[in-house]
Design a protein around this motif. Structure first.
Motif, PDB file in Angstrom:
ATOM      1  N   ASP A  58       0.811  -1.220   0.000  1.00 29.88           N
ATOM      2  CA  ASP A  58       0.000   0.000   0.000  1.00 29.88           C
ATOM      3  C   ASP A  58       0.846   1.272   0.000  1.00 29.88           C
ATOM      4  O   ASP A  58       0.384   2.326  -0.419  1.00 29.88           O
ATOM      5  N   THR A  59       2.076   1.194   0.443  1.00 28.78           N
ATOM      6  CA  THR A  59       2.978   2.355   0.488  1.00 28.78           C
ATOM      7  C   THR A  59       3.552   2.702  -0.873  1.00 28.78           C
ATOM      8  O   THR A  59       4.220   3.719  -1.015  1.00 28.78           O
ATOM      9  N   GLY A  60       3.340   1.841  -1.866  1.00 31.58           N
ATOM     10  CA  GLY A  60       3.855   2.089  -3.209  1.00 31.58           C
ATOM     11  C   GLY A  60       5.073   1.263  -3.573  1.00 31.58           C
ATOM     12  O   GLY A  60       5.558   1.346  -4.701  1.00 31.58           O
ATOM     13  N   VAL A  61       5.586   0.470  -2.650  1.00 35.24           N
ATOM     14  CA  VAL A  61       6.708  -0.417  -2.963  1.00 35.24           C
ATOM     15  C   VAL A  61       6.196  -1.570  -3.825  1.00 35.24           C
ATOM     16  O   VAL A  61       5.150  -2.150  -3.525  1.00 35.24           O
ATOM     17  N   ILE A  62       6.933  -1.877  -4.883  1.00 39.08           N
ATOM     18  CA  ILE A  62       6.538  -2.941  -5.809  1.00 39.08           C
ATOM     19  C   ILE A  62       7.669  -3.947  -5.921  1.00 39.08           C
ATOM     20  O   ILE A  62       8.837  -3.577  -6.102  1.00 39.08           O
ATOM     21  N   VAL A  63       7.328  -5.221  -5.817  1.00 39.08           N
ATOM     22  CA  VAL A  63       8.281  -6.307  -6.030  1.00 39.08           C
ATOM     23  C   VAL A  63       7.757  -7.123  -7.200  1.00 39.08           C
ATOM     24  O   VAL A  63       6.622  -7.597  -7.180  1.00 39.08           O
ATOM     25  N   THR A  64       8.582  -7.255  -8.217  1.00 41.02           N
ATOM     26  CA  THR A  64       8.187  -8.010  -9.406  1.00 41.02           C
ATOM     27  C   THR A  64       9.397  -8.742  -9.960  1.00 41.02           C
ATOM     28  O   THR A  64      10.478  -8.682  -9.380  1.00 41.02           O
ATOM     29  N   LEU A  65       9.217  -9.418 -11.057  1.00 45.47           N
ATOM     30  CA  LEU A  65      10.316 -10.139 -11.698  1.00 45.47           C
ATOM     31  C   LEU A  65      10.734  -9.414 -12.965  1.00 45.47           C
ATOM     32  O   LEU A  65       9.887  -8.944 -13.731  1.00 45.47           O
ATOM     33  N   ASP A  66      12.058  -9.336 -13.198  1.00 50.76           N
ATOM     34  CA  ASP A  66      12.527  -8.748 -14.445  1.00 50.76           C
ATOM     35  C   ASP A  66      12.488  -9.804 -15.549  1.00 50.76           C
ATOM     36  O   ASP A  66      12.032 -10.937 -15.329  1.00 50.76           O
ATOM     37  N   ALA A  67      12.967  -9.461 -16.715  1.00 55.85           N
ATOM     38  CA  ALA A  67      12.919 -10.365 -17.861  1.00 55.85           C
ATOM     39  C   ALA A  67      13.716 -11.646 -17.635  1.00 55.85           C
ATOM     40  O   ALA A  67      13.432 -12.678 -18.248  1.00 55.85           O
ATOM     41  N   ASP A  68      14.706 -11.594 -16.737  1.00 55.44           N
ATOM     42  CA  ASP A  68      15.526 -12.766 -16.423  1.00 55.44           C
ATOM     43  C   ASP A  68      14.966 -13.592 -15.277  1.00 55.44           C
ATOM     44  O   ASP A  68      15.575 -14.574 -14.853  1.00 55.44           O
ATOM     45  N   GLY A  69      13.821 -13.176 -14.728  1.00 50.35           N
ATOM     46  CA  GLY A  69      13.211 -13.908 -13.632  1.00 50.35           C
ATOM     47  C   GLY A  69      13.762 -13.552 -12.265  1.00 50.35           C
ATOM     48  O   GLY A  69      13.480 -14.226 -11.286  1.00 50.35           O
ATOM     49  N   GLU A  70      14.540 -12.452 -12.181  1.00 50.29           N
ATOM     50  CA  GLU A  70      15.097 -12.003 -10.914  1.00 50.29           C
ATOM     51  C   GLU A  70      14.136 -11.007 -10.264  1.00 50.29           C
ATOM     52  O   GLU A  70      13.556 -10.155 -10.944  1.00 50.29           O
ATOM     53  N   ALA A  71      13.993 -11.092  -8.954  1.00 50.74           N
ATOM     54  CA  ALA A  71      13.118 -10.175  -8.233  1.00 50.74           C
ATOM     55  C   ALA A  71      13.718  -8.770  -8.216  1.00 50.74           C
ATOM     56  O   ALA A  71      14.921  -8.599  -8.017  1.00 50.74           O
TER      57      ALA A  71
END
Length: 82
Positions: A58-71
């Protein structure tokens, strides 16, 4: 189709949260202090875009995966393509 989910900061992420995101989610959580005013803890939202998981606090922090599958950790006000 993959469904998203929500959980509260500090709680165990649901089993639907991919293992590849869990370490970075834990790192984000450990970097946040306890709210001295006792406000409710922010919540995470897991969604999927084109088959890739996105966990947003909710604070705006985003965790996702890049094109190589790294967080990757970023904030929603950062330009994703910079």
């Amino acid at each position: 189709m993959q469904l998203g989910t929500r959980w509260t900061l500090g709680a165990q992420p649901p089993s639907s949260v991919p293992e590849a995101l869990r370490d970075q989610i834990a790192a984000v959580e450990s970097s946040l202090g306890v709210d001295p005013l006792g406000q409710p803890a922010p919540r995470w939202t897991l969604t999927w875009l084109e088959g890739r998981p996105i966990a947003e606090l909710d604070t705006g922090v985003i965790v996702t995966l890049d094109a190589d599958g790294e967080a990757v950790v970023r904030h929603d006000d950062e330009d994703e393509f910079a």
